[in-house]
Design an enzyme around this catalytic site. Structure first.
Site, mmCIF file in Angstrom:
data_model
loop_
_atom_site.group_PDB
_atom_site.id
_atom_site.type_symbol
_atom_site.label_atom_id
_atom_site.label_comp_id
_atom_site.label_asym_id
_atom_site.label_seq_id
_atom_site.Cartn_x
_atom_site.Cartn_y
_atom_site.Cartn_z
ATOM 1 N N GLN A 198 -44.335 -7.742 35.357
ATOM 2 C CA GLN A 198 -42.972 -6.757 34.958
ATOM 3 C C GLN A 198 -42.951 -6.227 33.613
ATOM 4 O O GLN A 198 -42.562 -7.311 32.674
ATOM 5 C CB GLN A 198 -41.709 -7.352 35.686
ATOM 6 C CG GLN A 198 -41.821 -7.848 37.058
ATOM 7 C CD GLN A 198 -41.620 -6.758 37.882
ATOM 8 O OE1 GLN A 198 -40.676 -5.830 37.673
ATOM 9 N NE2 GLN A 198 -42.598 -6.223 38.838
ATOM 10 N N ARG A 218 -35.822 -7.965 34.732
ATOM 11 C CA ARG A 218 -36.522 -6.777 33.770
ATOM 12 C C ARG A 218 -37.450 -5.679 34.770
ATOM 13 O O ARG A 218 -37.507 -5.984 35.782
ATOM 14 C CB ARG A 218 -37.522 -7.530 32.821
ATOM 15 C CG ARG A 218 -38.695 -8.036 33.476
ATOM 16 C CD ARG A 218 -39.390 -9.082 32.622
ATOM 17 N NE ARG A 218 -39.872 -8.448 31.284
ATOM 18 C CZ ARG A 218 -39.112 -8.876 30.041
ATOM 19 N NH1 ARG A 218 -38.334 -10.085 30.196
ATOM 20 N NH2 ARG A 218 -39.395 -8.284 28.855
ATOM 21 N N ALA A 239 -31.654 -6.044 40.404
ATOM 22 C CA ALA A 239 -33.172 -6.232 40.624
ATOM 23 C C ALA A 239 -33.691 -5.405 39.434
ATOM 24 O O ALA A 239 -32.840 -4.527 38.713
ATOM 25 C CB ALA A 239 -33.343 -5.857 41.812
ATOM 26 N N HIS A 240 -34.878 -5.060 39.534
ATOM 27 C CA HIS A 240 -35.549 -4.498 38.544
ATOM 28 C C HIS A 240 -35.406 -2.739 38.611
ATOM 29 O O HIS A 240 -35.350 -2.373 39.550
ATOM 30 C CB HIS A 240 -37.210 -4.734 38.619
ATOM 31 C CG HIS A 240 -37.706 -4.749 39.722
ATOM 32 N ND1 HIS A 240 -39.282 -4.814 39.728
ATOM 33 C CD2 HIS A 240 -37.147 -4.438 40.984
ATOM 34 C CE1 HIS A 240 -39.379 -4.664 41.262
ATOM 35 N NE2 HIS A 240 -38.351 -4.625 41.846
ATOM 36 N N ASN A 241 -35.198 -2.438 37.554
ATOM 37 C CA ASN A 241 -35.018 -0.947 37.232
ATOM 38 C C ASN A 241 -33.754 -0.331 38.045
ATOM 39 O O ASN A 241 -33.490 0.876 38.209
ATOM 40 C CB ASN A 241 -36.213 -0.127 37.717
ATOM 41 C CG ASN A 241 -37.600 -0.576 37.317
ATOM 42 O OD1 ASN A 241 -38.296 -1.196 37.554
ATOM 43 N ND2 ASN A 241 -37.621 -0.230 35.995
#
Lengths: 355, 355, 355
Positions: A198, A218, A239-241
């Protein structure tokens, strides 16, 4: 010694009208029901009007229309709850953090700290981290390499920022929050899951509050982004993004899956879930424990689930849920049969007329 | 060296009857299926009766009615699971905390510590905190200013108590729990959310157990209150001003919103949610993942949701859920049409009679 | 300085075919839409084909069938997402942990550490713990007595392992995770709940990843077991004596109750719940926020709940859910009445024929 203000001082600080003795000394805040003489209370919901009429408070914050119901002095406000929020800041007696860097803190020589920061016992500040003016870092909080924490922000005890997490100004991050852990990205490979490293970061705007034990991962390539003025409760998973627009509010136990985009001024009630890769418009409200499985193009309120019932009744109905499609087909068949009967009857009648 | 007892000693310590050789040495506990000679097992659920009949345990805790089924010595108990719970305490070989204050702990000179406390590495004890007799504070646990921890309580590693949190006697608080973070209170203002400072505290009774990474927020004005003997599992969110009655049990991943009042001896199963400002009577049971959206006036069991199904079947039925109101209207219409037909038929018949 | 590779080097490292100038220098990864010259992107989902056609990336990882659509050099892979995952490892610039033991770490003299471990500030390693080669232990992470951490594993900052927790090789455990806290076991006694001491441990296989603030409780008698290659996201609760088979994936906010046994290569989507004492076969998929209330004997996908709708529509339908059993009975009654009518009509017709 507790904080105290005269009613006149409070009226001035809150920008509201004082009706009653401006010299009255106020030493604290309380609910209408619990207030004692010397305390200030408020009416923000007319449901509590009966409590207002018998409150023992020395003064209350009320809208003009209810001032006549108060048995005490009034601070008359167009927005009583907002005025109460501002009063709560005046009476907050939470102990201030000690300025300076605790000798047990571990600050990398490559970190850049403003002169007036407060760094608690055991806090760890990594290389390249930049800590702005007036920032408080609580005990055992870990700020990873290359993080930035904007002026006036407060990280309570035991927060973790992984590397390259950016916190804006005037943020509050509660104990146990973890920002910048790896997003949950894996590719199926011949021997099992292979990790997608990530490489993105986390970008938190200004004036954001993040609750205890909340996690914000991240991004995989780009950053995970939390807009200005967003408020997030405890035990929330982001969560990511994910991208959350300015001023949105996320209540406790919500989970938001990867790459979901939430608009501005949305309100997501407790325990709701939002699947990945959807887009939610500005101003959307999601009710408690709802699962959002698709994008929402316009403001409005969305729900899922069923309402509570006694387990006995619920069980009877839940069994039927599994028959629902069959019931719908049977219903359609009945309608067709009844239509057929009527047609027959009309035919019979026509034939009868012929007779 | 592992713990060991003779069966006779165990019978005496547990207050149960020994049937078999009282000199048998017992060195540990195991399930009926896994037990080896030298171990003690138990039958608390007749579902495992087949396992009892072939167990290799040297002894078992059983109700009198099943003693005849045991191929080994018996400790006969009216409440086998309770006797087993008490036996588990005897065989617990978890390493004891070292008494004394670890040199790396940071204890404010204004804190008051009983003589025999155990304070682990890096633990931080704030000014005005009062730590009772026999209390164990784990590594990196942070006890804020003006907290009280009652005699015999144990805070595992990495717990956070914010300021003015009161823990009763004989409590166990697991790692990562955060007590006293700010409740999620904000007023909408002209520039966005304005924080309602949380001026209350947290009050935890005696004999309470709180699970790992659980969060209990401080009250807005009054305290958040957890009664005596309450047991709370991991990852539970308890919001500001919640009150939980004595002896209630809250399973993992439950979320309880602000100002909800839960009665005594309630059992809330995993993943359930309770909205704010409701009152739940004593002795209420809530099944797993249920959402409680209103007050409950009497003991009883409550549920919501639907039962599990294959995704293929579920999808068919879930589509129909969105048509349910229309289906109900169509059903009512069918009933009316059929009633109409019958009336017509009766009329026809009457007319036929006239003919 | 950022990492850089030539396209030819990447083709070799990833084991894929290079189409285009092998001397092209790649300095990072980006999505198709965000990529700049000098960056490598990928197409794993044909939904993004339009982005591929206009990407500014210097090269893309693609399947052979889409190589013709790329406006740049290609790394042609039979499994583009897997190749991307492997590329992400090459471009990961997360700061490496410093080797050695930080002076503020508290390592029990009875712990056994490999020569090349990295132990961060304030980390605590208990007596009898065995830390393998190349292990990184983050700041303020607490490793209890008699734990084992296998070679190459990384525990990020602020992890807690209670005593007797076994971590395999090549695992990653994120910040705030708590492994080995007591399972939620209590027996009802005359004065309230009595604790069942949790005498088992936690056994984590090789190559396991565990997310931030996730909790995995120790077993009551036997161990809680997480198989090799299992991946677990953030804020997941895994209760005592759960067993999860090799290669399963558990997304965020899932709760798994005591003694549930999950098969190999299962995928449990976010927010799902699994009750205790069930057995789930290998290869089962559970959709988001589903509640699994029974065992599942074969691979397949399972769901529960209802789909999202506007709150206005949802409310109308949810009201009907509580009438569902009655609706089913009314439907059956209607069918019977209509059958009766038809019989009457047939009789009428027969009689008519007689006329």
């Amino acid at each position: 010694m507790p904080v105290h203000y005269t009613l006149g001082q409070l009226a001035e600080l809150l920008g509201v009208e004082c009706r009653g003795d401006a010299a009255t000394v106020i030493t604290g805040l309380a609910t209408l029901a619990a207030a004692q003489p010397g305390q200030l209370s408020f009416l923000a919901n007319r449901q509590y009007l009966a409590d207002l009429r018998v409150t023992r408070a020395s003064a209350v914050i009320v809208a003009a229309e209810f001032a006549g119901d108060a048995p005490c002095a009034c601070l008359v406000s167009a927005q009583p709850y907002l005025s109460f929020a501002r009063a709560s800041a005046l009476f907050d007696t939470a102990p201030a953090e000690v300025a300076g860097i605790h000798p047990s803190a571990v600050v990398d020589p490559g970190a850049e700290l403003a002169a007036d920061v407060s760094i608690g016992p055991g806090a760890v500040i990594g290389a390249g981290a930049v800590i702005g003016e007036g920032v408080c870092i609580g005990a055992h909080t870990v700020v990873g390499p290359d993080c930035r924490v904007g002026a006036g922000s407060r990280l309570h005890a035991r927060v973790t920022l992984y590397h390259r997490v950016r916190i804006g100004a005037q943020c509050v991050i509660h104990s146990g929050a973890v920002l910048g852990a790896d997003g949950f990205g894996f590719a199926p490979g011949p021997q099992g899951w292979e990790k997608v490293h990530q490489l993105g970061g986390v970008w938190i705007g200004d004036g954001v509050e993040i609750g205890a034990n909340t996690t914000i991962d991240r991004g995989a390539l780009d950053d995970t982004v939390i807009g200005d003025g967003v408020i997030i409760d405890n035990l929330v998973q982001i969560a990511h993004n994910v991208r959350i627009g300015d001023g949105s509010a996320i209540a406790g136990c919500v989970g938001i899956a990867g790459s979901a985009v939430i608009g501005k001024r949305c309100t997501i009630a407790g325990g709701a879930g939002i699947v990945g890769h959807v887009e939610i418009a500005d101003g959307v409200h999601v009710t408690g424990m709802t699962m959002i499985t698709g994008s929402i193009a316009e403001r409005g309120s969305w729900s899922s689930g069923t309402t509570m019932d006694t387990t006995r009744n619920w069980r009877r109905n839940a069994v039927r849920f599994a028959q629902l499609d069959k019931m719908a087909r049977r219903l359609a068949r009945l309608e067709a049969r009844l239509d057929g009967l009527n047609r027959d009857k009309d035919n019979d009648n026509s034939e009868a007329h012929k007779v």
